[in-house]
Write a protein that holds these residues in place. Sequence first.
Motif, PDB file in Angstrom:
ATOM      1  N   VAL A  96       0.773  -1.180  -0.038  1.00 26.70           N
ATOM      2  CA  VAL A  96      -0.090   0.130  -0.041  1.00 26.70           C
ATOM      3  C   VAL A  96       0.942   1.438   0.053  1.00 26.70           C
ATOM      4  N   VAL A  97       1.696   1.087   0.280  1.00 25.89           N
ATOM      5  CA  VAL A  97       2.547   2.821   0.792  1.00 25.89           C
ATOM      6  C   VAL A  97       3.113   2.293  -0.625  1.00 25.89           C
ATOM      7  N   ARG A  98       4.143   1.218  -1.072  1.00 32.90           N
ATOM      8  CA  ARG A  98       4.227   1.870  -2.568  1.00 32.90           C
ATOM      9  C   ARG A  98       3.594   2.298  -3.604  1.00 32.90           C
ATOM     10  N   ALA A  99       2.119   1.398  -3.230  1.00 35.51           N
ATOM     11  CA  ALA A  99       0.867   1.704  -4.144  1.00 35.51           C
ATOM     12  C   ALA A  99       0.883   3.867  -3.744  1.00 35.51           C
ATOM     13  N   ILE A 100       1.120   3.996  -2.065  1.00 34.21           N
ATOM     14  CA  ILE A 100       0.691   5.406  -2.369  1.00 34.21           C
ATOM     15  C   ILE A 100       1.853   6.208  -3.056  1.00 34.21           C
ATOM     16  N   LYS A 101       3.027   5.895  -2.777  1.00 35.62           N
ATOM     17  CA  LYS A 101       3.996   6.855  -3.116  1.00 35.62           C
ATOM     18  C   LYS A 101       3.754   6.300  -4.839  1.00 35.62           C
ATOM     19  N   ASP A 102       3.606   5.862  -5.375  1.00 33.03           N
ATOM     20  CA  ASP A 102       3.513   5.784  -6.799  1.00 33.03           C
ATOM     21  C   ASP A 102       2.173   6.676  -7.436  1.00 33.03           C
ATOM     22  N   ILE A 103       1.558   6.798  -6.228  1.00 34.04           N
ATOM     23  CA  ILE A 103       0.025   7.884  -6.533  1.00 34.04           C
ATOM     24  C   ILE A 103       0.554   9.320  -6.812  1.00 34.04           C
ATOM     25  N   GLN A 104       1.096   9.643  -5.736  1.00 33.12           N
ATOM     26  CA  GLN A 104       1.693  10.973  -5.766  1.00 33.12           C
ATOM     27  C   GLN A 104       2.663  10.961  -6.730  1.00 33.12           C
ATOM     28  N   ASP A 105       3.214  10.731  -7.165  1.00 33.16           N
ATOM     29  CA  ASP A 105       4.526  10.488  -8.757  1.00 33.16           C
ATOM     30  C   ASP A 105       3.715  10.615  -9.912  1.00 33.16           C
ATOM     31  N   ASN A 106       2.573  10.133 -10.320  1.00 31.51           N
ATOM     32  CA  ASN A 106       2.210   9.587 -10.686  1.00 31.51           C
ATOM     33  C   ASN A 106       0.708  10.756 -11.029  1.00 31.51           C
ATOM     34  N   ALA A 107       0.391  11.869 -12.485  1.00 30.94           N
ATOM     35  CA  ALA A 107      -1.213  12.668 -12.682  1.00 30.94           C
ATOM     36  C   ALA A 107      -1.919  11.946 -13.030  1.00 30.94           C
ATOM     37  N   GLU A 108      -2.578  11.039 -12.770  1.00 33.65           N
ATOM     38  CA  GLU A 108      -3.229  10.291 -14.095  1.00 33.65           C
ATOM     39  C   GLU A 108      -5.610  10.478 -13.799  1.00 33.65           C
ATOM     40  N   ASP A 109      -5.782  11.251 -14.143  1.00 31.08           N
ATOM     41  CA  ASP A 109      -7.138  11.719 -14.454  1.00 31.08           C
ATOM     42  C   ASP A 109      -8.444  10.427 -14.504  1.00 31.08           C
ATOM     43  N   VAL A 110      -8.469   9.581 -13.445  1.00 26.26           N
ATOM     44  CA  VAL A 110      -8.706   8.490 -13.203  1.00 26.26           C
ATOM     45  C   VAL A 110      -9.187   8.123 -12.190  1.00 26.26           C
ATOM     46  N   GLU A 144     -12.497   6.663 -10.059  1.00 23.63           N
ATOM     47  CA  GLU A 144     -13.183   5.466  -9.355  1.00 23.63           C
ATOM     48  C   GLU A 144     -13.863   6.081  -8.005  1.00 23.63           C
ATOM     49  N   CYS A 145     -13.897   4.157  -7.524  1.00 21.67           N
ATOM     50  CA  CYS A 145     -15.355   4.687  -5.827  1.00 21.67           C
ATOM     51  C   CYS A 145     -14.985   5.021  -4.735  1.00 21.67           C
ATOM     52  N   PRO A 146     -15.512   4.437  -3.875  1.00 23.77           N
ATOM     53  CA  PRO A 146     -15.045   5.060  -2.787  1.00 23.77           C
ATOM     54  C   PRO A 146     -13.655   5.170  -2.471  1.00 23.77           C
ATOM     55  N   LYS A 147     -13.662   6.360  -1.037  1.00 28.03           N
ATOM     56  CA  LYS A 147     -12.260   6.529  -0.208  1.00 28.03           C
ATOM     57  C   LYS A 147     -12.150   5.007   0.151  1.00 28.03           C
ATOM     58  N   ASN A 148     -10.188   4.509  -1.065  1.00 23.73           N
ATOM     59  CA  ASN A 148      -9.473   3.442  -0.068  1.00 23.73           C
ATOM     60  C   ASN A 148      -7.594   4.386  -0.484  1.00 23.73           C
ATOM     61  N   CYS A 149      -6.744   3.589  -0.449  1.00 27.14           N
ATOM     62  CA  CYS A 149      -5.366   4.408  -0.305  1.00 27.14           C
ATOM     63  C   CYS A 149      -4.952   3.734  -1.785  1.00 27.14           C
ATOM     64  N   ARG A 185      -0.692  12.440  -0.389  1.00 28.40           N
ATOM     65  CA  ARG A 185      -1.604  11.222   0.355  1.00 28.40           C
ATOM     66  C   ARG A 185      -0.967  11.432   1.620  1.00 28.40           C
ATOM     67  N   VAL A 186      -1.750  12.004   3.174  1.00 26.55           N
ATOM     68  CA  VAL A 186      -1.593  11.663   4.038  1.00 26.55           C
ATOM     69  C   VAL A 186      -2.105  10.258   4.811  1.00 26.55           C
ATOM     70  N   PHE A 187      -1.535   9.240   5.688  1.00 26.03           N
ATOM     71  CA  PHE A 187      -1.547   8.436   6.300  1.00 26.03           C
ATOM     72  C   PHE A 187      -1.227   8.070   7.198  1.00 26.03           C
ATOM     73  N   VAL A 188      -1.717   6.867   8.033  1.00 27.02           N
ATOM     74  CA  VAL A 188      -1.896   6.294   9.564  1.00 27.02           C
ATOM     75  C   VAL A 188      -1.301   5.157   9.210  1.00 27.02           C
ATOM     76  N   LEU A 189      -0.128   4.747  10.425  1.00 24.64           N
ATOM     77  CA  LEU A 189      -0.056   3.050  10.689  1.00 24.64           C
ATOM     78  C   LEU A 189       0.168   3.142  11.847  1.00 24.64           C
ATOM     79  N   LYS A 190      -0.741   1.532  11.368  1.00 21.99           N
ATOM     80  CA  LYS A 190      -1.603   0.939  12.426  1.00 21.99           C
ATOM     81  C   LYS A 190       0.592   0.048  13.409  1.00 21.99           C
ATOM     82  N   CYS A 239      -5.009   5.656   5.059  1.00 20.66           N
ATOM     83  CA  CYS A 239      -5.476   6.910   4.047  1.00 20.66           C
ATOM     84  C   CYS A 239      -6.809   7.904   4.810  1.00 20.66           C
ATOM     85  N   ILE A 240      -6.025   8.966   4.836  1.00 14.73           N
ATOM     86  CA  ILE A 240      -6.997  10.320   5.320  1.00 14.73           C
ATOM     87  C   ILE A 240      -7.026  11.316   4.645  1.00 14.73           C
ATOM     88  N   ALA A 241      -6.218  11.669   4.218  1.00 15.03           N
ATOM     89  CA  ALA A 241      -6.383  12.677   3.225  1.00 15.03           C
ATOM     90  C   ALA A 241      -5.771  12.905   1.716  1.00 15.03           C
TER      91      ALA A 241
END
Length: 168
Positions: free
Chosen positions: A22-36, A38-43, A63-68, A158-160
Motif C-alpha cells: 500500500v505504501v508503494r502504491a501511495i508513492k506511485d500515486i503521488q508521483d503520477n497525476a492521472e485523471d482516472v 474510481e469509487c469510494p475512499k481507499n489508499c 496522500r496523508v496516512f496513518v500506520l497501525k 489513508c486520511i486525506a
Amino acid sequence: MGCGRNDDVLGTTDTRGCVCDVVRAIKDIQDNAEDVCECPKNCFQEPLGSLVSPARRTNADTRVFVLKTADGSPFHAFFKGKDCACVSIFFRVEEVFDNCCATLRVIKPITKENGQMAPLNMVKNCCIDLGSFCELCGFESTNDCITVDLNCFCAVQCIADVDLGICE
C-alpha cells in the motif's frame, strides 16, 4: 492474506506485508497525476487528490496516512515544534527502498480554531489520546523524517489528499 503473511494461495513464501504494498502504491500515486475516476475512499484511489470530497483537488501533492502496529495502536513520531518536541501520527511517503523500508515525512496536524497544532495529549507517556484529533482540520509539512521497516506494521489508513507545497 493478512499481517505478516508468509504463504500465499500458491504456497510460495512472500515476506512482504500488505502495508508495504500500500505504501508503494501511495508513492506511485503521488508521483503520477492521472485523471482516472474510481469509487469510494481507499489508499489505492487514483489520481492523487481523489480522496478530497466532494471534488478532486488538482493541486494535491501528498496522500496523508496513518500506520497501525500489531496491537492496533497508531504509530507515532516526533517532530520539532516551535519550542519543543511534538508528536504526530500522520505521514507522507518520501521514498520506498530495499526490502520494504521507507522514509516518511512527519506531518503536523492543524486545528480549526487558530491554525496551531492539534493537541496530541500523551497518556502515561506512551499512548496518544485519539479523541484529541476531533478538531483536526488540516495538515502542515515538517522537516522531520523517519525511516521505518514497513513489514513491522499491520494496517495503513489513508486520511486525506492535501497540498503541502512539497513539490514546489
